[in-house]
Design an enzyme around this catalytic site. Sequence first.
Site, PDB file in Angstrom:
ATOM      1  N   LYS A   1       0.826  -1.211   0.000  1.00  0.00           N
ATOM      2  CA  LYS A   1       0.000   0.000   0.000  1.00  0.00           C
ATOM      3  C   LYS A   1       0.860   1.260   0.000  1.00  0.00           C
ATOM      4  O   LYS A   1       0.489   2.247  -0.624  1.00  0.00           O
ATOM      5  CB  LYS A   1      -1.007  -0.001   1.146  1.00  0.00           C
ATOM      6  CG  LYS A   1      -0.455   0.320   2.511  1.00  0.00           C
ATOM      7  CD  LYS A   1      -1.549   0.355   3.568  1.00  0.00           C
ATOM      8  CE  LYS A   1      -1.012   0.143   4.960  1.00  0.00           C
ATOM      9  NZ  LYS A   1       0.007   1.076   5.428  1.00  0.00           N
TER      10      LYS A   1
ATOM     11  N   ARG B   1      -7.318   3.511  10.974  1.00  0.00           N
ATOM     12  CA  ARG B   1      -7.185   2.095  11.293  1.00  0.00           C
ATOM     13  C   ARG B   1      -8.229   1.653  12.306  1.00  0.00           C
ATOM     14  O   ARG B   1      -8.266   0.473  12.653  1.00  0.00           O
ATOM     15  CB  ARG B   1      -5.799   1.821  11.844  1.00  0.00           C
ATOM     16  CG  ARG B   1      -4.788   1.358  10.782  1.00  0.00           C
ATOM     17  CD  ARG B   1      -3.521   1.087  11.516  1.00  0.00           C
ATOM     18  NE  ARG B   1      -2.515   0.279  10.949  1.00  0.00           N
ATOM     19  CZ  ARG B   1      -1.494   0.709  10.205  1.00  0.00           C
ATOM     20  NH1 ARG B   1      -1.455   1.940   9.791  1.00  0.00           N
ATOM     21  NH2 ARG B   1      -0.530  -0.111   9.863  1.00  0.00           N
TER      22      ARG B   1
ATOM     23  N   ARG C   1      11.510  -8.520   4.373  1.00  0.00           N
ATOM     24  CA  ARG C   1      11.850  -7.127   4.685  1.00  0.00           C
ATOM     25  C   ARG C   1      12.741  -7.074   5.921  1.00  0.00           C
ATOM     26  O   ARG C   1      12.899  -8.025   6.645  1.00  0.00           O
ATOM     27  CB  ARG C   1      10.577  -6.296   4.953  1.00  0.00           C
ATOM     28  CG  ARG C   1       9.649  -6.234   3.779  1.00  0.00           C
ATOM     29  CD  ARG C   1       8.734  -5.023   3.768  1.00  0.00           C
ATOM     30  NE  ARG C   1       8.017  -4.739   4.996  1.00  0.00           N
ATOM     31  CZ  ARG C   1       6.908  -3.993   5.026  1.00  0.00           C
ATOM     32  NH1 ARG C   1       6.399  -3.486   3.917  1.00  0.00           N
ATOM     33  NH2 ARG C   1       6.306  -3.733   6.174  1.00  0.00           N
TER      34      ARG C   1
ATOM     35  N   ARG D   1      12.600  -4.530   8.444  1.00  0.00           N
ATOM     36  CA  ARG D   1      12.205  -3.606   9.490  1.00  0.00           C
ATOM     37  C   ARG D   1      12.066  -4.325  10.829  1.00  0.00           C
ATOM     38  O   ARG D   1      11.721  -5.496  10.877  1.00  0.00           O
ATOM     39  CB  ARG D   1      10.861  -2.968   9.114  1.00  0.00           C
ATOM     40  CG  ARG D   1      10.934  -1.474   9.014  1.00  0.00           C
ATOM     41  CD  ARG D   1       9.762  -0.930   8.291  1.00  0.00           C
ATOM     42  NE  ARG D   1       8.499  -1.203   8.987  1.00  0.00           N
ATOM     43  CZ  ARG D   1       7.340  -0.862   8.482  1.00  0.00           C
ATOM     44  NH1 ARG D   1       7.266  -0.268   7.304  1.00  0.00           N
ATOM     45  NH2 ARG D   1       6.222  -1.115   9.140  1.00  0.00           N
TER      46      ARG D   1
ATOM     47  N   ARG E   1       0.640  -7.956  13.823  1.00  0.00           N
ATOM     48  CA  ARG E   1       0.179  -6.851  12.966  1.00  0.00           C
ATOM     49  C   ARG E   1      -0.918  -7.327  12.009  1.00  0.00           C
ATOM     50  O   ARG E   1      -1.875  -6.608  11.741  1.00  0.00           O
ATOM     51  CB  ARG E   1       1.360  -6.244  12.203  1.00  0.00           C
ATOM     52  CG  ARG E   1       2.292  -5.483  13.137  1.00  0.00           C
ATOM     53  CD  ARG E   1       3.567  -5.048  12.435  1.00  0.00           C
ATOM     54  NE  ARG E   1       3.328  -4.032  11.439  1.00  0.00           N
ATOM     55  CZ  ARG E   1       4.010  -3.929  10.310  1.00  0.00           C
ATOM     56  NH1 ARG E   1       4.946  -4.797  10.020  1.00  0.00           N
ATOM     57  NH2 ARG E   1       3.751  -2.961   9.477  1.00  0.00           N
TER      58      ARG E   1
HETATM   59  P1  AMP Z   1       2.494   1.042   8.961  1.00  0.00           P
HETATM   60  O1  AMP Z   1       3.813   1.542   8.455  1.00  0.00           O
HETATM   61  O2  AMP Z   1       1.317   1.769   8.352  1.00  0.00           O
HETATM   62  O3  AMP Z   1       2.353  -0.458   8.855  1.00  0.00           O
HETATM   63  O4  AMP Z   1       2.440   1.376  10.531  1.00  0.00           O
HETATM   64  C1  AMP Z   1       3.427   0.900  11.412  1.00  0.00           C
HETATM   65  C2  AMP Z   1       2.905   0.947  12.841  1.00  0.00           C
HETATM   66  O5  AMP Z   1       2.545   2.292  13.180  1.00  0.00           O
HETATM   67  C3  AMP Z   1       1.661   0.126  13.115  1.00  0.00           C
HETATM   68  O6  AMP Z   1       1.971  -1.234  13.390  1.00  0.00           O
HETATM   69  C4  AMP Z   1       1.083   0.844  14.333  1.00  0.00           C
HETATM   70  O7  AMP Z   1       1.806   0.508  15.509  1.00  0.00           O
HETATM   71  C5  AMP Z   1       1.393   2.311  14.029  1.00  0.00           C
HETATM   72  N1  AMP Z   1       0.309   2.999  13.285  1.00  0.00           N
HETATM   73  C6  AMP Z   1       0.374   3.508  12.007  1.00  0.00           C
HETATM   74  N2  AMP Z   1      -0.780   4.096  11.650  1.00  0.00           N
HETATM   75  C7  AMP Z   1      -1.610   3.958  12.716  1.00  0.00           C
HETATM   76  C8  AMP Z   1      -2.961   4.344  12.971  1.00  0.00           C
HETATM   77  N3  AMP Z   1      -3.696   4.980  12.052  1.00  0.00           N
HETATM   78  N4  AMP Z   1      -3.481   4.038  14.194  1.00  0.00           N
HETATM   79  C9  AMP Z   1      -2.766   3.403  15.128  1.00  0.00           C
HETATM   80  N5  AMP Z   1      -1.490   3.004  14.963  1.00  0.00           N
HETATM   81  C10 AMP Z   1      -0.907   3.274  13.771  1.00  0.00           C
END
Ligand code: AMP
Length: 186
Positions: free
Chosen positions: A13, A88, A127, A129, A140
């Site tokens: 995404k 989310r 990956r 990370r 996740r």
């Molecule tokens: P992402 O890079 O979008 O997968 O986000 C990495 C991490 O950031 C997630 O596993 C959450 O811990 C946190 N995170 C990102 N966006 C949100 C959101 N909208 N609400 C809550 N936690 C978020």
Amino acid sequence: MGIVFIGPPGSGKGTQAVRLSQHLDVPHLSTGDMLRAARDEHTEIGNSVHDFLVSGRLVPDPVMLELIGGRLKEADCVGGCVLDGFPRTLAQAEALDEFLSTHVGPLDVAIVLVVDEEELVTRLAGRQRADDQPDVIRRRLKVYKQQVDPIAEHYEEKGILRNVDGIGTPDEVYQRIQVSLQGVER
Ligand code: AMP
């Protein structure tokens, strides 16, 4: 043009959201990137979210709303944006609707990238990370599954949901995204 991009970790995404934002010439707002940057810069929000990022748990809604609300008020978002990783939770989706209706105008489209779990685990395992370790990946994905249905339903009710098959090359997926936006672009 206001677009929300929803997809499980590893669905591509981020890549697709960046490409679409460049095409539409609007900012790409990734809450994951914003949180990681805040953590690395040791801002107040950054220090408070460290443990959530490491464990793959969702950061609490009030923190997210402060973070994204501040960013959406910046001048470059006035013509719209591509939101990646937000909302989310249903509470975030509702808060976003309210914010946009007073500041910018309603969302145009919510795109959900659909990729099955087996494919995601394989992709994420490649990956590097810190939150891509196997147990965190599983958490996740579980968190994602719990959250996506109510959000998708919320946008379905508004008539702006587009489910897009996320399996294939990035070009193939991007083509599908463009097809899903036909008739929406303005
Ligand atoms: P992402 O890079 O979008 O997968 O986000 C990495 C991490 O950031 C997630 O596993 C959450 O811990 C946190 N995170 C990102 N966006 C949100 C959101 N909208 N609400 C809550 N936690 C978020």
